[in-house]
Design an enzyme around this catalytic site. Sequence first.
Site, PDB file in Angstrom:
ATOM      1  N   HIS A 186       0.856  -1.413   0.070  1.00  0.00           N
ATOM      2  CA  HIS A 186       0.084  -0.067  -0.056  1.00  0.00           C
ATOM      3  C   HIS A 186       0.866   1.248   0.054  1.00  0.00           C
ATOM      4  O   HIS A 186       0.362   2.301  -0.680  1.00  0.00           O
ATOM      5  CB  HIS A 186      -1.124  -0.141   0.999  1.00  0.00           C
ATOM      6  N   ARG A 293       0.416 -14.730 -16.087  1.00  0.00           N
ATOM      7  CA  ARG A 293       1.460 -15.791 -15.891  1.00  0.00           C
ATOM      8  C   ARG A 293       1.068 -16.375 -14.631  1.00  0.00           C
ATOM      9  O   ARG A 293       1.436 -16.052 -13.714  1.00  0.00           O
ATOM     10  CB  ARG A 293       2.887 -15.229 -15.843  1.00  0.00           C
ATOM     11  N   GLU A 427       6.391 -20.356 -29.129  1.00  0.00           N
ATOM     12  CA  GLU A 427       7.775 -20.057 -28.706  1.00  0.00           C
ATOM     13  C   GLU A 427       8.530 -21.226 -28.769  1.00  0.00           C
ATOM     14  O   GLU A 427       9.609 -21.313 -28.170  1.00  0.00           O
ATOM     15  CB  GLU A 427       7.326 -19.906 -27.140  1.00  0.00           C
ATOM     16  N   ASN A 450      10.561 -14.553 -25.802  1.00  0.00           N
ATOM     17  CA  ASN A 450      11.777 -15.003 -25.103  1.00  0.00           C
ATOM     18  C   ASN A 450      12.196 -16.146 -25.187  1.00  0.00           C
ATOM     19  O   ASN A 450      13.325 -16.637 -25.325  1.00  0.00           O
ATOM     20  CB  ASN A 450      11.164 -14.892 -23.433  1.00  0.00           C
ATOM     21  N   ASP A 451      11.261 -17.378 -25.173  1.00  0.00           N
ATOM     22  CA  ASP A 451      11.528 -18.487 -25.523  1.00  0.00           C
ATOM     23  C   ASP A 451      11.629 -18.846 -27.009  1.00  0.00           C
ATOM     24  O   ASP A 451      12.709 -19.774 -27.147  1.00  0.00           O
ATOM     25  CB  ASP A 451      10.285 -19.506 -25.059  1.00  0.00           C
ATOM     26  N   ARG A 461      18.488 -18.693 -22.032  1.00  0.00           N
ATOM     27  CA  ARG A 461      17.964 -17.279 -22.051  1.00  0.00           C
ATOM     28  C   ARG A 461      18.623 -16.630 -20.743  1.00  0.00           C
ATOM     29  O   ARG A 461      18.711 -15.606 -20.405  1.00  0.00           O
ATOM     30  CB  ARG A 461      16.311 -16.951 -22.077  1.00  0.00           C
ATOM     31  N   CYS A 498       3.913 -11.633 -26.816  1.00  0.00           N
ATOM     32  CA  CYS A 498       3.758 -11.550 -25.356  1.00  0.00           C
ATOM     33  C   CYS A 498       5.184 -11.394 -24.728  1.00  0.00           C
ATOM     34  O   CYS A 498       5.364 -10.984 -23.588  1.00  0.00           O
ATOM     35  CB  CYS A 498       2.749 -12.268 -24.541  1.00  0.00           C
TER      36      CYS A 498
END
Length: 570
Positions: A186, A293, A427, A450-451, A461, A498
């Site tokens: 918060h 995810r 991917e 990414n993959d 990676r 993505c």
Amino acid sequence: MVIGTGASGGIGIGRVMLVREQKPVYERRRIRDTKAELKKLREAVESFVKATEELADKVMEEAGEKEAGILRGHIILLKDPVMISEVEKLINGGECAEAAVEQICNMFISVFSAVDDELTRQRAADLEDLKSRLIKHLIGMDEVRLSPLPEGTVVCAKELTPSMTASLDRKNVAGIITEKGAENSHCAILARALDIPAVVAAKGITSIIKNGEDIILDGESGEIIHLPDEKTKKEYEQKKKAYYSRRELLRSYRGSPTLNADGDKLSVFCNVGSVGDADRVVDGDGEGIGLFRTEFLFLDRKTRPSEQEQFEAYRAAAIKMKGRPVVISTFDMGGGKEVPCLELDEKISFLGMRAIRFFNYHPEVLRTQLRAILRASAFGDVRILVPMISDIEELRFVREMLEQLKDGLRSEGIVFNENIWLGIMIETPSACMIADMLAKEADFFSIGTNDLTQYTMAADRDDPSVSYLCSVFKPSVLRSIKYAVACAKKQGIMVEICGEAAANRLMTPLLLSYGLDTFSVDPSSVLMLRKEISHYTKERADELARAVDEMTTSAEIKEFLTSQLYDKNA
Ligand code: PEP
Ligand code: MG
């Protein structure tokens, strides 16, 4: 330099003020006159409510209703009938009001802290704040008020409670640094709403710095520079100026549709890892969630989340997005994302039983998740995305399970979206090679660059020694993306990207030329990308992509695209 977590953007330059919350001290007593003690409690509750309402009004004026709601939530927590009646019960049994409040709050705190959910844990932090403040009202001790403060104050503390943050004298606070906290605690939310640069989770900082010392913080990178020299100060003054002028420019893109220079509509969605992140999507002006995810719901817990728990999380995300798309990816465990609750004997490697491959051996885990997603689909435009597809049979396996689950839900009379989309992550090189076949059976594609990059280049990676190979600008990777997009387009299905490359400005013209519909990026990149997309006509994007097609190395491609950027300093 100390590095924490950047929690509220901007550069703070100023002098340290160390804040230590004084814990209220009271003497525990047995009470005979319980009536008088109950009256004392009522009066303390009243003055707590009054003070909290004043703070909430201040926050409402400076930040907005949502942020004020954090403090109004403390009043709701306190007025909870169970809470008050439990405290009164202890007082009636002879306990003094302070000890009664402490015991009951502690009981709720330990219940909330044990739950593996960020929002519920946040509740525990709220209760800590409430407990300490209510006891102060009972013993007549002043609350910490961080106003007025001298101009250019950088407030540093082990932890700032929501009430302390709310009381900050905004115009004189140059920044906030805390040792505890996380990006979505918060204190961080309030700092963002109050537009104060903040770094949280800066381990050990309060034992390094002293009151009055010069300090700089970067609320984006999380960097803290203690006792900066004149040169560094000047450098950061420049960074600060650049940050605010960039932000002003980006503001003009807020609330407007994503259009290329021809006026064609595209979409910028966001990647999230928790329900709390959905607020960042709304704040960042994302047009939907392009990648949830869900394995992150699983990561730091010892028990598997039940169907109900998952359903509640997915439903909450759908409700927050108010009908905008929410693409929920099925668990992608393995390859560095270790999941203790699965109690596996070994780590899952990048080439091992990752994601969909795990479900081959543990279909019940997928079944539970799909049922939860299906149930949540009644609350918004929820879509299913399956990572790590390398074979068409994997897609068929999920499709078949989905249809069986739909039959089950129908027979139970549970409402869900009959036409829910089932998409796949592109991917793996294999998925790219058969993208034409997959496009006939999937409802949409999401390209996980990414993959896709690591598997296409056979370069881990996470391994810096092969990072020179692991680049999305390698011709083989670009060709793969181009082909997958073309297959999706031919079949008339939606295709999004993505992976991290979606937010890379150098990639924008290439992706537009390939025909991409939707980008999914971190919420902080939405406006930047919307602005970037607005520069390109299809003709210009095609021209750049054609030139890149002729190039043979990633270095050449990057250099060329950098030279063609519209705004080189953005
Ligand atoms: C990707 O691989 O590009 C992707 C978006 O998924 P992750 O980074 O979670 O593997
Ligand atoms: Mg991936």
